[in-house]
Design a protein around this motif. Structure first.
Motif, mmCIF file in Angstrom:
data_model
loop_
_atom_site.group_PDB
_atom_site.id
_atom_site.type_symbol
_atom_site.label_atom_id
_atom_site.label_comp_id
_atom_site.label_asym_id
_atom_site.label_seq_id
_atom_site.Cartn_x
_atom_site.Cartn_y
_atom_site.Cartn_z
ATOM 1 N N PRO A 51 -8.853 31.798 14.609
ATOM 2 C CA PRO A 51 -7.741 32.043 13.688
ATOM 3 C C PRO A 51 -7.536 30.892 12.706
ATOM 4 O O PRO A 51 -7.819 29.738 12.997
ATOM 5 N N VAL A 52 -7.025 31.253 11.548
ATOM 6 C CA VAL A 52 -6.711 30.295 10.499
ATOM 7 C C VAL A 52 -5.194 30.254 10.357
ATOM 8 O O VAL A 52 -4.537 31.295 10.307
ATOM 9 N N TYR A 53 -4.642 29.050 10.304
ATOM 10 C CA TYR A 53 -3.198 28.856 10.163
ATOM 11 C C TYR A 53 -2.916 28.119 8.865
ATOM 12 O O TYR A 53 -3.644 27.196 8.504
ATOM 13 N N THR A 54 -1.849 28.529 8.188
ATOM 14 C CA THR A 54 -1.359 27.761 7.051
ATOM 15 C C THR A 54 -0.106 27.024 7.504
ATOM 16 O O THR A 54 0.694 27.556 8.273
ATOM 17 N N VAL A 55 0.047 25.789 7.027
ATOM 18 C CA VAL A 55 1.162 24.934 7.438
ATOM 19 C C VAL A 55 2.110 24.801 6.255
ATOM 20 O O VAL A 55 1.689 24.469 5.147
ATOM 21 N N HIS A 56 3.398 25.030 6.505
ATOM 22 C CA HIS A 56 4.408 25.009 5.448
ATOM 23 C C HIS A 56 5.515 24.016 5.808
ATOM 24 O O HIS A 56 5.940 23.943 6.959
ATOM 25 N N ALA A 57 5.979 23.274 4.792
ATOM 26 C CA ALA A 57 7.051 22.297 4.971
ATOM 27 C C ALA A 57 8.310 22.782 4.256
ATOM 28 O O ALA A 57 8.226 23.410 3.199
ATOM 29 N N PRO A 58 9.499 22.467 4.794
ATOM 30 C CA PRO A 58 10.739 23.007 4.238
ATOM 31 C C PRO A 58 11.230 22.350 2.965
ATOM 32 O O PRO A 58 12.111 22.883 2.328
ATOM 33 N N THR A 59 10.706 21.206 2.585
ATOM 34 C CA THR A 59 11.217 20.533 1.405
ATOM 35 C C THR A 59 10.265 20.731 0.239
ATOM 36 O O THR A 59 9.057 20.733 0.416
ATOM 37 N N PRO A 60 10.808 20.859 -0.964
ATOM 38 C CA PRO A 60 9.925 21.039 -2.108
ATOM 39 C C PRO A 60 9.126 19.785 -2.447
ATOM 40 O O PRO A 60 8.077 19.870 -3.043
ATOM 41 N N SER A 61 9.611 18.623 -2.052
ATOM 42 C CA SER A 61 8.902 17.390 -2.378
ATOM 43 C C SER A 61 7.740 17.132 -1.431
ATOM 44 O O SER A 61 7.015 16.174 -1.596
ATOM 45 N N GLY A 62 7.563 17.951 -0.425
ATOM 46 C CA GLY A 62 6.426 17.783 0.470
ATOM 47 C C GLY A 62 6.865 17.417 1.865
ATOM 48 O O GLY A 62 7.855 17.914 2.367
ATOM 49 N N ALA A 63 6.127 16.527 2.470
ATOM 50 C CA ALA A 63 6.312 16.223 3.871
ATOM 51 C C ALA A 63 7.229 15.030 4.071
ATOM 52 O O ALA A 63 7.073 14.002 3.447
ATOM 53 N N ASP A 64 8.179 15.186 4.955
ATOM 54 C CA ASP A 64 9.057 14.107 5.356
ATOM 55 C C ASP A 64 8.901 13.955 6.863
ATOM 56 O O ASP A 64 8.867 14.940 7.589
ATOM 57 N N LEU A 65 8.817 12.715 7.312
ATOM 58 C CA LEU A 65 8.586 12.488 8.738
ATOM 59 C C LEU A 65 9.718 13.026 9.602
ATOM 60 O O LEU A 65 9.511 13.389 10.739
ATOM 61 N N ARG A 66 10.931 13.093 9.056
ATOM 62 C CA ARG A 66 12.052 13.591 9.848
ATOM 63 C C ARG A 66 12.064 15.109 9.944
ATOM 64 O O ARG A 66 12.781 15.665 10.756
ATOM 65 N N ALA A 67 11.281 15.808 9.122
ATOM 66 C CA ALA A 67 11.298 17.265 9.104
ATOM 67 C C ALA A 67 10.086 17.878 9.801
ATOM 68 O O ALA A 67 9.828 19.057 9.643
ATOM 69 N N THR A 68 9.352 17.106 10.576
ATOM 70 C CA THR A 68 8.144 17.645 11.191
ATOM 71 C C THR A 68 8.450 18.724 12.212
ATOM 72 O O THR A 68 7.608 19.588 12.443
ATOM 73 N N ASP A 69 9.630 18.722 12.809
ATOM 74 C CA ASP A 69 9.959 19.771 13.768
ATOM 75 C C ASP A 69 10.253 21.097 13.079
ATOM 76 O O ASP A 69 10.306 22.133 13.724
ATOM 77 N N LYS A 70 10.413 21.080 11.757
ATOM 78 C CA LYS A 70 10.700 22.305 11.008
ATOM 79 C C LYS A 70 9.456 22.889 10.342
ATOM 80 O O LYS A 70 9.555 23.906 9.673
ATOM 81 N N PHE A 71 8.309 22.256 10.495
ATOM 82 C CA PHE A 71 7.086 22.796 9.915
ATOM 83 C C PHE A 71 6.795 24.155 10.531
ATOM 84 O O PHE A 71 7.024 24.378 11.712
ATOM 85 N N VAL A 72 6.267 25.065 9.715
ATOM 86 C CA VAL A 72 5.968 26.419 10.168
ATOM 87 C C VAL A 72 4.465 26.638 10.063
ATOM 88 O O VAL A 72 3.856 26.345 9.040
ATOM 89 N N PHE A 73 3.884 27.167 11.137
ATOM 90 C CA PHE A 73 2.469 27.514 11.179
ATOM 91 C C PHE A 73 2.368 29.033 11.136
ATOM 92 O O PHE A 73 2.848 29.707 12.049
ATOM 93 N N VAL A 74 1.750 29.560 10.089
ATOM 94 C CA VAL A 74 1.621 31.002 9.914
ATOM 95 C C VAL A 74 0.163 31.375 10.165
ATOM 96 O O VAL A 74 -0.734 30.910 9.463
ATOM 97 N N ARG A 75 -0.057 32.211 11.177
ATOM 98 C CA ARG A 75 -1.416 32.648 11.506
ATOM 99 C C ARG A 75 -1.843 33.738 10.542
ATOM 100 O O ARG A 75 -1.128 34.709 10.292
ATOM 101 N N ASP A 76 -3.024 33.561 9.991
ATOM 102 C CA ASP A 76 -3.587 34.562 9.102
ATOM 103 C C ASP A 76 -4.318 35.603 9.935
ATOM 104 O O ASP A 76 -4.898 35.285 10.963
#
Length: 176
Positions: A2-27
């Protein structure tokens, strides 16, 4: 695999404090989305996709009925729509995340979501070392200073104050 895409909740990209909110969407194909279409959309909070699905299925069935198509043909057409829902479920989820200003960070290939998370965070943490505003990582710059290297600022001990030793034991070797 399977292939997963990783999405972050902030428009500016990745923040170390938001890693628990990352979403992995299986294709790929989602069986639950095919069988439980509207309930799967509700569970994943895909409100616009749910409204679109309800409107499309109602209009599709009404259009087939007005054309005089038999009930068994409408049933098979609904199965095809359900198959389409199973194939496009991950695309609907990615579309909803992009509408909420989430940013796609990476694509990961792994056996399951846990391995995808591990692979992503291993690769992502190596990239994060170059970030300037990283408050948790400390760049030491080089080895610590030693006492025996001439020319370094910490090579010799500080001078003794004029009044002797300052502290709890003013006399070296005195009783405690």
């Amino acid at each position: 695999m399977p292939v997963y895409t990783v999405h972050a909740p902030t428009p500016s990209g990745a923040d170390l404090r938001a890693t628990d909110k990352f979403v992995f969407v299986r294709d790929g194909f989602h069986y639950r989305a095919m069988v439980f279409g509207p309930f799967w959309l509700l569970w994943n909070r895909l409100w616009l996709a749910l409204i679109g699905w309800v409107v499309f299925v109602a209009a599709f069935n009404a259009g087939l009925s007005s054309l005089g198509v038999g009930r068994s043909s409408i049933f098979f057409a609904d199965i095809i729509v359900a198959l389409l829902m199973g194939f496009e479920a991950s695309s609907l989820r990615r579309w909803t995340l992009s509408r909420r200003n989430w940013r796609q960070l990476d694509i990961v290939v792994a056996d399951d979501e846990d391995n995808a998370e591990r692979r992503f965070f291993e690769r992502w943490s190596q990239k994060q070392r170059g970030i300037v505003n990283d408050q948790w990582a400390v760049d030491r710059g080089g080895p610590p200073p030693t006492r025996n290297v001439p020319g370094q600022q910490f090579s010799s001990p500080p001078p003794v104050p004029a009044g002797g030793i300052i502290g709890l034991f003013p006399e070296p070797g005195g009783s405690r």
